[in-house]
Design a protein around this motif. Structure first.
Motif, PDB file in Angstrom:
ATOM      1  N   ASP A  36     108.914 -30.249  14.541  1.00 37.07           N
ATOM      2  CA  ASP A  36     109.293 -31.081  13.660  1.00 37.07           C
ATOM      3  C   ASP A  36     109.144 -31.270  12.261  1.00 37.07           C
ATOM      4  O   ASP A  36     109.293 -31.948  11.800  1.00 37.07           O
ATOM      5  N   LEU A  37     109.203 -29.825  12.010  1.00 39.96           N
ATOM      6  CA  LEU A  37     108.394 -28.901  10.720  1.00 39.96           C
ATOM      7  C   LEU A  37     110.014 -29.264  10.228  1.00 39.96           C
ATOM      8  O   LEU A  37     109.753 -29.777   9.155  1.00 39.96           O
ATOM      9  N   GLU A  38     111.451 -28.851  10.811  1.00 40.80           N
ATOM     10  CA  GLU A  38     112.329 -29.202   9.780  1.00 40.80           C
ATOM     11  C   GLU A  38     112.902 -30.237   9.383  1.00 40.80           C
ATOM     12  O   GLU A  38     113.323 -30.452   8.039  1.00 40.80           O
ATOM     13  N   ARG A  39     113.166 -31.346  10.730  1.00 43.05           N
ATOM     14  CA  ARG A  39     113.339 -32.570  10.646  1.00 43.05           C
ATOM     15  C   ARG A  39     112.289 -33.637   9.273  1.00 43.05           C
ATOM     16  O   ARG A  39     112.785 -33.839   8.425  1.00 43.05           O
ATOM     17  N   LEU A  40     111.035 -32.815   9.025  1.00 37.79           N
ATOM     18  CA  LEU A  40     109.467 -33.785   8.586  1.00 37.79           C
ATOM     19  C   LEU A  40     109.919 -32.556   7.021  1.00 37.79           C
ATOM     20  O   LEU A  40     109.899 -33.245   6.379  1.00 37.79           O
ATOM     21  N   PHE A  41     110.299 -31.748   7.183  1.00 41.76           N
ATOM     22  CA  PHE A  41     110.849 -30.837   5.498  1.00 41.76           C
ATOM     23  C   PHE A  41     111.731 -31.972   4.866  1.00 41.76           C
ATOM     24  O   PHE A  41     112.146 -31.805   3.543  1.00 41.76           O
ATOM     25  N   GLY A  42     112.672 -32.254   5.303  1.00 39.75           N
ATOM     26  CA  GLY A  42     114.117 -32.501   5.039  1.00 39.75           C
ATOM     27  C   GLY A  42     113.835 -33.991   4.857  1.00 39.75           C
ATOM     28  O   GLY A  42     114.263 -34.540   3.407  1.00 39.75           O
ATOM     29  N   LEU A  43     113.129 -34.609   5.591  1.00 38.92           N
ATOM     30  CA  LEU A  43     112.530 -36.237   5.095  1.00 38.92           C
ATOM     31  C   LEU A  43     111.462 -35.935   3.926  1.00 38.92           C
ATOM     32  O   LEU A  43     111.652 -37.025   3.106  1.00 38.92           O
ATOM     33  N   TYR A  44     110.292 -34.815   3.401  1.00 38.41           N
ATOM     34  CA  TYR A  44     109.245 -34.942   3.093  1.00 38.41           C
ATOM     35  C   TYR A  44     110.169 -34.248   1.032  1.00 38.41           C
ATOM     36  O   TYR A  44     109.156 -34.466   0.022  1.00 38.41           O
ATOM     37  N   SER A  45     111.527 -33.387   0.796  1.00 34.93           N
ATOM     38  CA  SER A  45     111.943 -33.216   0.312  1.00 34.93           C
ATOM     39  C   SER A  45     112.741 -33.645  -0.194  1.00 34.93           C
ATOM     40  O   SER A  45     114.011 -33.121  -1.053  1.00 34.93           O
ATOM     41  N   TRP A  50     112.069 -39.353  -2.365  1.00 34.22           N
ATOM     42  CA  TRP A  50     110.522 -39.679  -2.919  1.00 34.22           C
ATOM     43  C   TRP A  50     111.026 -39.396  -4.563  1.00 34.22           C
ATOM     44  O   TRP A  50     109.551 -39.499  -5.102  1.00 34.22           O
ATOM     45  N   ALA A  51     111.804 -40.627  -5.008  1.00 34.64           N
ATOM     46  CA  ALA A  51     111.668 -41.069  -6.460  1.00 34.64           C
ATOM     47  C   ALA A  51     110.979 -41.877  -7.010  1.00 34.64           C
ATOM     48  O   ALA A  51     110.554 -41.596  -8.227  1.00 34.64           O
ATOM     49  N   PRO A  52     110.313 -42.298  -6.132  1.00 34.72           N
ATOM     50  CA  PRO A  52     109.306 -43.459  -7.052  1.00 34.72           C
ATOM     51  C   PRO A  52     108.186 -42.682  -7.408  1.00 34.72           C
ATOM     52  O   PRO A  52     106.960 -42.743  -7.668  1.00 34.72           O
ATOM     53  N   ASP A  53     108.135 -41.441  -6.144  1.00 35.69           N
ATOM     54  CA  ASP A  53     106.679 -40.704  -6.268  1.00 35.69           C
ATOM     55  C   ASP A  53     107.059 -39.343  -5.833  1.00 35.69           C
ATOM     56  O   ASP A  53     106.346 -38.883  -5.369  1.00 35.69           O
ATOM     57  N   PRO A  54     107.073 -38.655  -7.227  1.00 42.34           N
ATOM     58  CA  PRO A  54     108.031 -37.019  -7.375  1.00 42.34           C
ATOM     59  C   PRO A  54     107.501 -36.257  -7.050  1.00 42.34           C
ATOM     60  O   PRO A  54     107.783 -34.686  -6.095  1.00 42.34           O
ATOM     61  N   LEU A  55     105.960 -36.423  -7.602  1.00 41.81           N
ATOM     62  CA  LEU A  55     104.404 -35.453  -7.340  1.00 41.81           C
ATOM     63  C   LEU A  55     104.239 -35.383  -6.118  1.00 41.81           C
ATOM     64  O   LEU A  55     103.477 -34.424  -5.394  1.00 41.81           O
ATOM     65  N   SER A  56     104.461 -36.576  -5.242  1.00 42.72           N
ATOM     66  CA  SER A  56     104.703 -36.259  -3.267  1.00 42.72           C
ATOM     67  C   SER A  56     105.709 -35.604  -2.602  1.00 42.72           C
ATOM     68  O   SER A  56     105.236 -35.350  -1.521  1.00 42.72           O
ATOM     69  N   ARG A  57     106.451 -35.160  -2.698  1.00 39.61           N
ATOM     70  CA  ARG A  57     107.809 -34.618  -2.834  1.00 39.61           C
ATOM     71  C   ARG A  57     107.422 -33.320  -2.815  1.00 39.61           C
ATOM     72  O   ARG A  57     106.677 -32.602  -3.072  1.00 39.61           O
ATOM     73  N   HIS A  58     108.050 -32.572  -1.102  1.00 32.57           N
ATOM     74  CA  HIS A  58     107.351 -31.333  -0.918  1.00 32.57           C
ATOM     75  C   HIS A  58     108.513 -30.356  -1.407  1.00 32.57           C
ATOM     76  O   HIS A  58     109.279 -30.897  -1.398  1.00 32.57           O
ATOM     77  N   GLU A  59     108.186 -29.050  -1.978  1.00 30.95           N
ATOM     78  CA  GLU A  59     108.726 -28.075  -1.911  1.00 30.95           C
ATOM     79  C   GLU A  59     108.993 -27.080  -1.802  1.00 30.95           C
ATOM     80  O   GLU A  59     109.894 -26.405  -1.014  1.00 30.95           O
ATOM     81  N   PRO A  61     108.062 -25.147   2.982  1.00 30.97           N
ATOM     82  CA  PRO A  61     107.999 -26.241   4.157  1.00 30.97           C
ATOM     83  C   PRO A  61     106.088 -25.816   4.907  1.00 30.97           C
ATOM     84  O   PRO A  61     106.048 -27.027   5.611  1.00 30.97           O
ATOM     85  N   ALA A  62     105.564 -24.846   4.561  1.00 33.81           N
ATOM     86  CA  ALA A  62     104.682 -24.499   3.881  1.00 33.81           C
ATOM     87  C   ALA A  62     103.889 -26.206   3.969  1.00 33.81           C
ATOM     88  O   ALA A  62     102.906 -25.853   4.848  1.00 33.81           O
ATOM     89  N   GLN A  63     103.890 -26.761   2.794  1.00 31.52           N
ATOM     90  CA  GLN A  63     103.360 -27.906   2.522  1.00 31.52           C
ATOM     91  C   GLN A  63     103.639 -28.949   3.760  1.00 31.52           C
ATOM     92  O   GLN A  63     102.381 -29.191   3.820  1.00 31.52           O
ATOM     93  N   THR A  64     104.795 -28.932   4.648  1.00 32.10           N
ATOM     94  CA  THR A  64     105.190 -29.613   5.310  1.00 32.10           C
ATOM     95  C   THR A  64     104.502 -29.721   6.578  1.00 32.10           C
ATOM     96  O   THR A  64     103.388 -30.365   7.624  1.00 32.10           O
ATOM     97  N   ARG A  65     104.188 -28.430   6.737  1.00 34.86           N
ATOM     98  CA  ARG A  65     103.662 -27.744   8.135  1.00 34.86           C
ATOM     99  C   ARG A  65     102.181 -27.790   7.386  1.00 34.86           C
ATOM    100  O   ARG A  65     101.173 -28.076   8.905  1.00 34.86           O
ATOM    101  N   ARG A  66     101.252 -27.793   6.770  1.00 29.60           N
ATOM    102  CA  ARG A  66      99.465 -27.829   6.545  1.00 29.60           C
ATOM    103  C   ARG A  66      99.769 -29.363   7.269  1.00 29.60           C
ATOM    104  O   ARG A  66      99.108 -30.341   7.784  1.00 29.60           O
TER     105      ARG A  66
END
Length: 198
Positions: A36-45, A50-59, A61-66
């Protein structure tokens, strides 16, 4: 709008590579897997998500993998965690509950913008809350959000949770950021402290 009452939630079977572990009126719910990494990174980036919470946005894919690894560990530890949600072959987003700091269930959801305004957040939240209460009914079901995130605020309030705390967002470099904590019940002071001071 559908109530989102779960038709089947099976939380005792944890086989991430198997078919869905649960379903709601419209959604199939699966334990996240590395594929699911690619689709979840797409969601989390996605900056729109993430406009209301930009600090939680992933930059990265390693963040998403973790994150996927942490979600899978929660399933192993608690017997429940975050799901990926699907309407047929369409990836809708994520949602579910996991135990935060050992003291309460934490309810969360994020949906692809194409899936907003369809009632999916309420459907996922109802399923997750019901599963959490069956799994460990002694724990409160809670939800965090940043003040100003009106879309999430409306979704959380529709779940029936009530605001129990408002204060500084611990760990946020934005000194003006305000965290809201919602719960399905009053919280013991020690639980409130554990949930709001980190």
């Amino acid at each position: 709008m559908p109530t989102g009452s779960p038709s089947r939630i099976i939380v005792s079977v944890i086989d991430p590579e198997a078919p869905p572990v649960g379903s709601t009126e419209r959604l199939l719910l699966r334990v996240p897997v590395p594929a699911d990494l690619e689709r979840l990174f797409g969601l989390y980036s996605d900056p729109q998500v993430w406009a209301p919470d930009p600090l939680s946005r992933h930059e990265d894919p390693a963040q998403t993998r973790r994150m996927i690894g942490a979600w899978r560990a929660a399933w192993e530890r608690d017997g429940l965690g975050m799901w990926t949600a699907w309407n047929g072959d369409e990836f809708v987003g994520i949602g579910g509950c996991f135990v935060r700091y050992g003291v309460a269930w934490n309810l969360g959801f994020r949906l692809r913008p194409a899936c907003w305004r369809r009632g999916y957040a309420q459907e996922l939240s109802a399923a997750a809350s019901a599963a959490a209460r069956r799994r460990r009914p002694e724990l409160a079901v809670t939800a965090y959000l940043l003040e100003g995130n009106d879309r999430s605020l409306r979704a959380v309030e529709r779940t029936g949770l009530s605001r129990v705390w408002r204060g500084p967002d611990a760990g946020n470099p934005d000194a003006g950021a305000v965290r809201l904590l919602y719960s399905d019940q009053p919280l013991d002071p020690a639980v409130l402290t554990a949930l709001t001071e980190r």
